[in-house]
Write a protein that holds these residues in place. Structure first.
Motif, PDB file in Angstrom:
ATOM      1  N   GLU A 222       9.499   1.565   2.642  1.00 27.63           N
ATOM      2  CA  GLU A 222       9.566   2.365   3.871  1.00 27.63           C
ATOM      3  C   GLU A 222       9.338   3.849   3.594  1.00 27.63           C
ATOM      4  O   GLU A 222       9.322   4.650   4.518  1.00 27.63           O
ATOM      5  CB  GLU A 222      10.937   2.176   4.542  1.00 27.63           C
ATOM      6  N   GLY A 223       9.203   4.206   2.309  1.00 29.00           N
ATOM      7  CA  GLY A 223       8.993   5.604   1.947  1.00 29.00           C
ATOM      8  C   GLY A 223      10.256   6.384   1.666  1.00 29.00           C
ATOM      9  O   GLY A 223      10.204   7.588   1.416  1.00 29.00           O
TER      10      GLY A 223
ATOM     11  N   GLY B 144       0.764  -1.246   0.000  1.00 32.72           N
ATOM     12  CA  GLY B 144       0.000   0.000   0.000  1.00 32.72           C
ATOM     13  C   GLY B 144       0.789   1.287   0.000  1.00 32.72           C
ATOM     14  O   GLY B 144       0.224   2.358  -0.244  1.00 32.72           O
ATOM     15  N   SER B 145       2.085   1.251   0.253  1.00 36.42           N
ATOM     16  CA  SER B 145       2.860   2.497   0.240  1.00 36.42           C
ATOM     17  C   SER B 145       3.164   2.921  -1.204  1.00 36.42           C
ATOM     18  O   SER B 145       3.217   2.105  -2.122  1.00 36.42           O
ATOM     19  CB  SER B 145       4.158   2.335   1.035  1.00 36.42           C
ATOM     20  N   LEU B 146       3.357   4.209  -1.382  1.00 37.52           N
ATOM     21  CA  LEU B 146       3.635   4.769  -2.706  1.00 37.52           C
ATOM     22  C   LEU B 146       4.954   4.235  -3.238  1.00 37.52           C
ATOM     23  O   LEU B 146       5.965   4.241  -2.536  1.00 37.52           O
ATOM     24  CB  LEU B 146       3.677   6.293  -2.625  1.00 37.52           C
ATOM     25  N   SER B 147       4.949   3.757  -4.465  1.00 36.93           N
ATOM     26  CA  SER B 147       6.127   3.200  -5.108  1.00 36.93           C
ATOM     27  C   SER B 147       6.763   4.197  -6.079  1.00 36.93           C
ATOM     28  O   SER B 147       7.986   4.345  -6.134  1.00 36.93           O
ATOM     29  CB  SER B 147       5.738   1.929  -5.858  1.00 36.93           C
TER      30      SER B 147
ATOM     31  N   ARG C 293      19.703   6.638  -4.970  1.00 37.61           N
ATOM     32  CA  ARG C 293      20.160   6.444  -3.600  1.00 37.61           C
ATOM     33  C   ARG C 293      19.974   4.988  -3.182  1.00 37.61           C
ATOM     34  O   ARG C 293      19.074   4.321  -3.666  1.00 37.61           O
ATOM     35  CB  ARG C 293      19.359   7.329  -2.657  1.00 37.61           C
ATOM     36  N   ASP C 294      20.790   4.551  -2.243  1.00 40.04           N
ATOM     37  CA  ASP C 294      20.579   3.228  -1.661  1.00 40.04           C
ATOM     38  C   ASP C 294      19.583   3.358  -0.507  1.00 40.04           C
ATOM     39  O   ASP C 294      19.086   4.452  -0.217  1.00 40.04           O
ATOM     40  CB  ASP C 294      21.904   2.587  -1.230  1.00 40.04           C
ATOM     41  N   SER C 295      19.305   2.261   0.163  1.00 40.39           N
ATOM     42  CA  SER C 295      18.298   2.259   1.222  1.00 40.39           C
ATOM     43  C   SER C 295      18.708   3.100   2.431  1.00 40.39           C
ATOM     44  O   SER C 295      17.869   3.451   3.255  1.00 40.39           O
ATOM     45  CB  SER C 295      17.972   0.833   1.652  1.00 40.39           C
TER      46      SER C 295
END
Length: 132
Positions: free
Chosen positions: A81-82, A58-61, A101-103
């Motif tokens: 995680e956004g 459900g989070s924005l991809s 960017r990386d995580s």
């Protein structure tokens, strides 16, 4: 605003979208397991405005801006995680800049269109011709 499932839209070889034989203005969407997983805005059969995709939970991809069926503005991709993984800026479908960017948020790659790039002249031509 008129909203219809993507499967109900037709399109031709020029990617002009119609609904029941007429140019479509509204939002085309896709759902899975009762949740919206994508939506695209159309005006007169062309992608126009913000499109969005969502992760399965459900989070924005992804969020991207279109004008006249081409990327024109920001495109941003997120992890579940956004966190921002990718930011791009487009004009007339031409990539102007990109930051990956990386995580952990550390920049892993970047790009900026330069006057020496062959697409620079194409961009200048589009800016003069279309003036969006």
């Amino acid at each position: 605003m008129n909203e219809v499932p993507d499967d109900d839209l037709d399109f031709d070889e020029d990617l002009i979208y119609t609904y029941r034989g007429k140019l479509f203005t509204g939002i085309g969407y896709e759902e899975s397991d009762g949740r919206r997983i994508s939506e695209i805005r159309y005006v007169n059969g062309r992608q126009e405005g913000v499109s969005r995709d969502w992760h399965a939970e459900g989070s924005l991809s992804e969020e991207a801006t279109y004008r006249q069926n081409v990327l024109h503005g920001r495109r941003v991709c997120y992890d579940t995680e956004g966190h921002v993984l990718l930011e791009e800026e487009y004009e007339y479908g031409i990539l102007l800049s990109k930051v990956e960017r990386d995580s952990d948020g550390e920049v892993t790659d970047s790009f900026e269109l330069k006057p020496t790039d062959p697409l620079w002249n194409t961009l200048a031509d589009f800016r003069e011709r279309f003036k969006w």
